[in-house]
Design a protein around this motif. Structure first.
Motif, mmCIF file in Angstrom:
data_model
loop_
_atom_site.group_PDB
_atom_site.id
_atom_site.type_symbol
_atom_site.label_atom_id
_atom_site.label_comp_id
_atom_site.label_asym_id
_atom_site.label_seq_id
_atom_site.Cartn_x
_atom_site.Cartn_y
_atom_site.Cartn_z
ATOM 1 N N MET A 2 0.842 -1.253 -0.002
ATOM 2 C CA MET A 2 0.091 -0.073 -0.052
ATOM 3 C C MET A 2 0.816 1.092 0.000
ATOM 4 S SD MET A 2 -3.125 0.645 -0.146
ATOM 5 C CE MET A 2 -3.918 2.104 -0.543
ATOM 6 N N ALA A 3 2.084 1.217 0.722
ATOM 7 C CA ALA A 3 2.857 2.258 0.889
ATOM 8 C C ALA A 3 3.491 2.714 -0.655
ATOM 9 C CB ALA A 3 3.890 2.122 1.569
ATOM 10 N N TYR A 4 3.821 1.639 -1.343
ATOM 11 C CA TYR A 4 4.396 1.660 -2.563
ATOM 12 C C TYR A 4 3.307 2.170 -3.714
ATOM 13 C CZ TYR A 4 7.073 0.443 -6.957
ATOM 14 O OH TYR A 4 7.877 0.734 -8.037
ATOM 15 N N ARG A 5 2.090 1.764 -3.296
ATOM 16 C CA ARG A 5 0.949 2.290 -4.126
ATOM 17 C C ARG A 5 0.711 3.942 -4.059
ATOM 18 N NH1 ARG A 5 -4.645 1.208 -5.763
ATOM 19 N NH2 ARG A 5 -6.287 2.748 -4.886
ATOM 20 N N LEU A 6 0.683 4.431 -2.862
ATOM 21 C CA LEU A 6 0.654 5.679 -2.493
ATOM 22 C C LEU A 6 1.939 6.643 -3.062
ATOM 23 C CD1 LEU A 6 -0.872 5.826 1.098
ATOM 24 C CD2 LEU A 6 -1.852 5.974 -1.056
ATOM 25 N N LEU A 7 3.134 6.004 -3.107
ATOM 26 C CA LEU A 7 4.427 6.619 -3.395
ATOM 27 C C LEU A 7 4.378 6.967 -4.862
ATOM 28 C CD1 LEU A 7 6.697 5.165 -0.994
ATOM 29 C CD2 LEU A 7 5.942 7.619 -1.025
ATOM 30 N N THR A 8 3.726 5.932 -5.517
ATOM 31 C CA THR A 8 3.861 5.949 -6.965
ATOM 32 C C THR A 8 2.314 6.202 -7.594
ATOM 33 O OG1 THR A 8 3.240 3.753 -7.207
ATOM 34 C CG2 THR A 8 5.560 4.223 -7.374
ATOM 35 N N ARG A 9 1.618 7.394 -6.833
ATOM 36 C CA ARG A 9 0.275 7.707 -7.259
ATOM 37 C C ARG A 9 0.288 8.630 -8.429
ATOM 38 N NH1 ARG A 9 2.013 10.074 -2.351
ATOM 39 N NH2 ARG A 9 2.019 12.190 -2.546
ATOM 40 N N SER A 10 1.644 9.026 -8.981
ATOM 41 C CA SER A 10 1.680 9.765 -10.110
ATOM 42 C C SER A 10 2.568 9.064 -11.070
ATOM 43 C CB SER A 10 2.206 10.949 -9.825
ATOM 44 O OG SER A 10 2.560 11.783 -11.021
ATOM 45 N N PRO A 11 2.320 9.147 -12.510
ATOM 46 C CA PRO A 11 3.282 8.613 -13.350
ATOM 47 C C PRO A 11 4.888 8.971 -13.323
ATOM 48 C CG PRO A 11 1.262 8.961 -14.487
ATOM 49 C CD PRO A 11 1.186 9.646 -13.039
ATOM 50 N N ARG A 12 4.820 10.296 -12.744
ATOM 51 C CA ARG A 12 6.007 11.040 -12.598
ATOM 52 C C ARG A 12 6.207 11.348 -11.124
ATOM 53 N NH1 ARG A 12 4.281 12.506 -17.500
ATOM 54 N NH2 ARG A 12 3.381 14.133 -16.357
ATOM 55 N N PRO A 13 6.792 10.425 -10.091
ATOM 56 C CA PRO A 13 6.822 10.964 -8.638
ATOM 57 C C PRO A 13 7.959 12.097 -8.547
ATOM 58 C CG PRO A 13 6.827 8.462 -9.155
ATOM 59 C CD PRO A 13 6.844 8.895 -10.355
ATOM 60 N N ALA A 14 7.647 12.539 -7.596
ATOM 61 C CA ALA A 14 9.009 13.451 -7.206
ATOM 62 C C ALA A 14 9.873 12.649 -6.522
ATOM 63 C CB ALA A 14 8.081 14.465 -5.839
ATOM 64 N N LEU A 15 11.023 13.552 -6.591
ATOM 65 C CA LEU A 15 12.370 12.612 -6.060
ATOM 66 C C LEU A 15 12.164 11.969 -4.926
ATOM 67 C CD1 LEU A 15 15.470 12.201 -6.371
ATOM 68 C CD2 LEU A 15 15.644 14.325 -5.395
ATOM 69 N N ASP A 16 11.761 12.642 -3.677
ATOM 70 C CA ASP A 16 11.610 11.891 -2.557
ATOM 71 C C ASP A 16 10.795 10.976 -2.466
ATOM 72 O OD1 ASP A 16 9.393 13.559 -2.856
ATOM 73 O OD2 ASP A 16 9.119 13.965 -0.836
ATOM 74 N N HIS A 17 9.678 11.002 -3.336
ATOM 75 C CA HIS A 17 8.822 9.603 -3.552
ATOM 76 C C HIS A 17 9.603 8.452 -4.219
ATOM 77 C CE1 HIS A 17 4.993 12.287 -3.029
ATOM 78 N NE2 HIS A 17 5.641 12.092 -1.959
ATOM 79 N N ARG A 18 10.371 8.779 -5.350
ATOM 80 C CA ARG A 18 11.263 7.918 -6.253
ATOM 81 C C ARG A 18 12.140 7.227 -4.927
ATOM 82 N NH1 ARG A 18 11.802 12.005 -10.093
ATOM 83 N NH2 ARG A 18 14.016 12.125 -9.667
ATOM 84 N N LEU A 19 12.758 8.015 -4.078
ATOM 85 C CA LEU A 19 13.982 7.455 -3.109
ATOM 86 C C LEU A 19 13.065 6.344 -2.132
ATOM 87 C CD1 LEU A 19 15.819 10.687 -2.389
ATOM 88 C CD2 LEU A 19 16.803 8.524 -3.532
#
Length: 679
Positions: A1-18
Motif C-alpha cells: 500500500m505504501a508503494y501504491r501511495l508513493l507511485t500515485r503519479s506517473p512521474r513521482p517527485a524525487l523523495d517519492h522515488r527514493l
C-alpha cells in the motif's frame, strides 16, 4: 500500500522515488521493514545533485517513509512484515525501484482502525489540507469501514475529496460515475494538479477502438487509481465484462456516484441509464461500498436516490445549513424580447457563466452566444450535442477548448447548458446568469453554486419572463391533469412562450404520459416475443425507457445497451407474461411514476417560480433541502413582483412512495437472450 501511495503519479517527485526504491529493496529482501527505525543510508543516491545534498535527501526520504509506514500500520491494524533480509545498512544508490519491479496487489477490504490523527496525516500528505471540513471525516470513516455513505454537503465543501481519499487508502481501483464529460475532465485535471495522475476514463469522445481497449486494460490490470465513466457505460456489455474482470483481479474498492441527485432528477427525465446504476453495482462480486455525493438533494430526492442505488440504512451524512453566504441572488423580470440586451448589460467583470435551458433554438446557448457577440463580447460555448451540420469530432475539440479557455481566464465568459455546470471548480466565477428557468430550486442552487468558490462575494441572476400569473398558477398545480397541461402548452406557438411554458415543454417531453409509454412498452415486448430483431423506428432513448419499464414489470430479466451501434442485448424473463398481465404490471409501474414523480417535478418548478417572484430563493431552497437553520439573506429583486405574485398553490405533498416490487426469476437458458437493432 505504501508503494501504491508513493507511485500515485506517473512521474513521482524525487523523495517519492527514493522512498519507493527503499520499499522495493525491502520487498526484495534487502532490508527488514521491522527494523526501519534503525535504517541508515549507505552511499549517495544518483539524483544529479551534490553528494551532501543527495545524502540529506535520502535521509529525509527515509524519515518520511518511517512516518508513512507507521501511519499505514496503525490504519490497517497490522505490523510491518518480518521478511528475511539484510541488516541495518540500506543501499540507496538509485533514486528508483529496480527495472520491472511490481509489488503484490492487496485485495480491497474494510479498514476498521482508522484513527482521526492518521486520517489527517494522509489528508496532509496526499492533498495538502490542514484539516477536514464538516461531514468529510465521518463520510470517509464509513467508506473505509466498507459501508455506504450518502454525502450531502454544500457546493464547494469538498465532496470529491471524500471519495478520492478513500479510493487512495483502500486497495484496488475506485470506480467513479460522473454525469458529464466536462466533469470527468475537471476531476481528472484536479487530481493531476494534486500529484495524483494515475487516472483513466472511458468516454464517448474516444473514437478509436484501441483507445477504449487501452483504458479498459488499465482498469483490468489495476494500473489506475481512479476510473471515470458515465452511467450509460455501466449498461454496455463490453464494459460490464471489463468491470467483472477488474473485480476478480485488482478489485474495485469503492464506487463513487458523483452528483448523485442526477440519479433521480435526470434518471426519471431523460437519462434512463441512471435508474439502473444501483442494479449494475449490485451485480459486482463483491459489491463495493457506494459513495453517493451531492450538494442538492431534498428529503424526497434523498429517499429516491437511496432506493435506486440500494444504499444501506443510516448512510446519510448531511451537516445542517446551506452555506454559501457569499452568494447573492437577484431576479430581473423582463419580456423575452428584451433578454439579449439585458443579459449583455448584466455581465460585469470577472468570470461569468451564462446558463441556457437548451442548446439550439430561441434562447438556446448558440443563439445567446450570437447575441453577446453582436454586442461586442467574445463568449465560449459549451453544450452536449454538436450544432446542426457540424462534425461531431470538431465540436468536441471546440467544446473542450472553450471549457479550458474559460477555466484559465479570470475574465472568462462561457455560455453553456447544464452539460457544463455540474461540479466545475473554477474559483473566480463572479457571476452566474440564468437565461431561462432550470427545473427546480435545487438545480438553480447547483448551477449558481459555480460562482464564488473562492469565498468572495458573487452574484447569481435569473432573467425571468412570466406573462400570465393565472395561467402559470393553473399549469403548475400538480393536481392538474397532465394531458390538460400538455394541450395548453402546445396551443401556444414555441416562439410566443414565456419561461414557464418553455420549462413545462421540456417537462412534458420527459413525461410523455401513461398511454404513450404503455404503447411503447407493449410494442417493444411484442417484437421481442416474436423474435424480431428490428425495433420501432423511433428515438432510441424511448426504446431504452420502454425496456426499463419492462424490466421493472418483470417481463425483461436484463438488458444491455450498445449506444454506439443503436442496439440492445435483451434477456427475457423465464416466464412469459400474457398481454393482460403485462399491461396490468406496466400500469402499476407507470401509476407510481405519474402519481408521484411527475407531480413532484411540477411542484418543484412551481416552487422555483414562486421563489423568484417573491425574491426568496435562498429561503425557499433551504425549505426544499431541509436546511432551514441558515442565516436569513433576502434575495434582491430588481423589479418587484406584481401584487399577488406568489402562485398561491399551497404546499403540495405527494403520497408516500408506494413502488410496486416485482419478483423476477433469473433466466435459465441462453435461448432467452436476443439482440436487436433499429430498422
Amino acid at each position: 500500500m505504501a508503494y501504491r501511495l508513493l507511485t500515485r503519479s506517473p512521474r513521482p517527485a524525487l523523495d517519492h522515488r527514493l522512498q519507493a526504491a527503499l520499499l522495493a529493496q525491502a520487498d526484495l529482501g534487502g532490508a527488514r521493514l521491522a527494523e526501519l527505525g534503525r535504517w541508515q543510508a549507505w552511499g549517495a543516491p544518483r539524483t544529479g545533485r551534490g553528494r551532501e545534498e543527495s545524502a540529506r535527501a535520502a535521509a529525509q526520504a527515509m524519515e518520511a517513509l518511517r512516518e508513512l509506514l507507521a501511519a499505514l500500520c496503525r490504519l490497517y491494524g497490522v505490523a510491518v512484515s518480518q521478511r528475511p533480509g539484510g541488516d541495518r545498512l540500506v543501499c540507496v544508490l538509485e533514486a528508483r525501484a529496480p527495472e520491472g519491479y511490481a509489488p503484490a496487489l492487496a485485495r480491497p477490504g474494510p479498514v476498521p482502525a482508522a484513527g482521526e490523527a492518521d486520517l489527517e496525516f494522509f489528508l496532509r500528505l496526499l492533498f495538502g489540507k490542514a484539516g477536514f471540513r464538516p461531514g468529510q471525516r465521518e463520510a470517509l470513516a464509513r467508506l473505509l469501514e466498507g459501508r455506504d455513505a450518502f454525502v450531502v454537503l454544500p457546493t464547494g465543501a469538498g465532496k470529491s475529496l471524500v471519495y478520492q481519499l478513500a479510493g487512495l487508502l483502500l486497495p484496488g481501483v475506485c470506480l467513479v460515475v460522473e454525469p458529464t464529460l466536462s466533469l470527468i475532465d475537471d476531476q481528472r485535471e484536479g487530481l493531476a494538479r494534486a500529484g495524483l495522475g494515475r487516472t483513466a476514463a472511458l468516454t464517448s469522445d474516444m473514437d478509436a477502438a484501441f483507445e477504449r481497449a487501452r483504458a479498459m486494460a488499465e482498469l483490468i490490470r489495476g494500473e489506475c487509481r481512479f476510473f471515470f465513466v458515465s452511467p450509460e457505460r455501466l449498461q454496455t456489455p463490453e464494459f460490464r465484462r471489463a468491470l467483472a474482470l477488474a473485480c476478480a483481479g485488482p478489485g474495485v474498492n469503492l464506487a463513487a456516484v458523483d452528483e448523485a441527485h442526477c440519479v433521480s432528477e435526470w434518471g426519471h427525465d431523460f437519462r434512463t441509464a441512471y435508474l439502473r446504476v444501483g442494479d449494475a453495482l449490485s451485480r459486482l462480486e463483491p459489491r463495493p461500498p457506494v459513495a453517493a455525493m451531492t450538494g442538492t438533494a431534498g428529503p424526497r430526492a434523498r429517499e429516491d436516490v437511496a432506493r435506486l442505488l440500494g444504499l444501506q440504512t443510516g448512510s446519510l451524512i448531511a451537516p445542517p445549513g446551506l452555506g454559501r453566504e457569499e452568494l447573492s441572488f437577484s431576479v430581473l423580470r423582463c419580456p423575452m424580447r428584451d433578454k439579449p440586451e439585458r443579459l449583455a448589460a448584466l455581465l460585469g467583470s470577472g468570470g461569468r457563466l451564462v446558463f441556457c435551458p437548451h442548446a439550439q433554438g430561441p434562447f438556446g446557448a448558440q443563439e445567446a452566444a450570437r447575441g453577446l457577440r453582436a454586442r461586442g463580447h467574445e463568449p465560449g460555448v459549451y453544450h452536449g450535442r454538436p450544432p446542426a451540420g457540424q462534425d461531431e469530432r470538431l465540436w468536441r475539440a471546440a467544446r473542450r477548448a472553450a471549457a479550458a479557455a474559460f477555466r484559465d481566464d479570470p475574465e472568462g465568459l462561457l455560455v453553456a447548458t447544464k452539460a457544463f455546470g455540474l461540479g466545475i471548480d473554477k474559483p473566480d466565477v463572479r457571476r452566474t446568469l440564468h437565461l431561462g428557468l432550470p427545473g427546480s430550486l435545487e438545480a438553480l442552487w447547483q448551477e449558481a453554486g459555480r460562482a464564488g468558490r473562492d469565498g468572495r462575494p458573487a452574484e447569481c441572476w435569473v432573467l425571468l419572463d412570466v406573462e400570465g400569473l393565472s395561467r402559470a398558477r393553473r399549469l403548475l398545480d400538480p393536481r392538474a391533469p397532465l394531458e390538460r397541461v400538455r394541450a395548453e402548452v402546445e396551443a401556444v406557438p414555441s416562439g410566443e412562450r414565456d419561461d414557464v411554458l418553455r420549462a413545462l415543454a421540456l417537462h412534458l417531453s420527459a413525461f410523455r404520459g401513461i398511454g404513450r409509454e404503455l404503447e411503447d412498452a407493449l410494442e417493444v415486448y411484442g417484437r421481442l416475443e416474436a423474435g424480431r430483431l428490428d425495433m420501432p423506428t423511433q428515438h432510441p432513448p424511448l426504446v431504452e425507457r420502454a425496456l426499463y419499464r419492462l424490466h421493472r414489470a418483470g417481463a425483461v430479466e436484463d438488458y444491455a445497451v450498445r449506444y454506439g451501434e443503436g442496439g440492445f442485448d435483451v434477456v427475457l424473463g423465464e416466464e412469459r407474461l400474457g398481454r393482460c398481465a403485462l399491461e396490468a404490471a406496466l400500469r402499476r409501474e407507470l401509476a407510481a411514476v405519474y402519481g408521484e414523480i411527475e407531480p413532484e417535478r411540477r411542484a418543484a418548478l412551481r416552487d422555483l417560480v414562486e421563489a423568484c417572484l417573491e425574491g426568496r430563493i435562498r429561503e425557499r431552497t433551504a425549505l426544499r433541502l431541509g436546511a432551514q437553520n441558515l442565516p436569513r439573506a433576502v434575495s434582491k429583486n430588481s423589479e418587484p413582483a406584481e401584487e399577488g405574485g406568489s402562485l398561491g398553490l399551497g404546499g403540495f405533498q405527494p403520497r408516500a412512495w408506494s413502488i410496486w416490487k416485482y419478483a423476477v426469476k433469473k433466466a435459465r437458458s441462453a435461448a432467452s437472450a436476443m439482440k436487436f437493432t433499429f430498422s
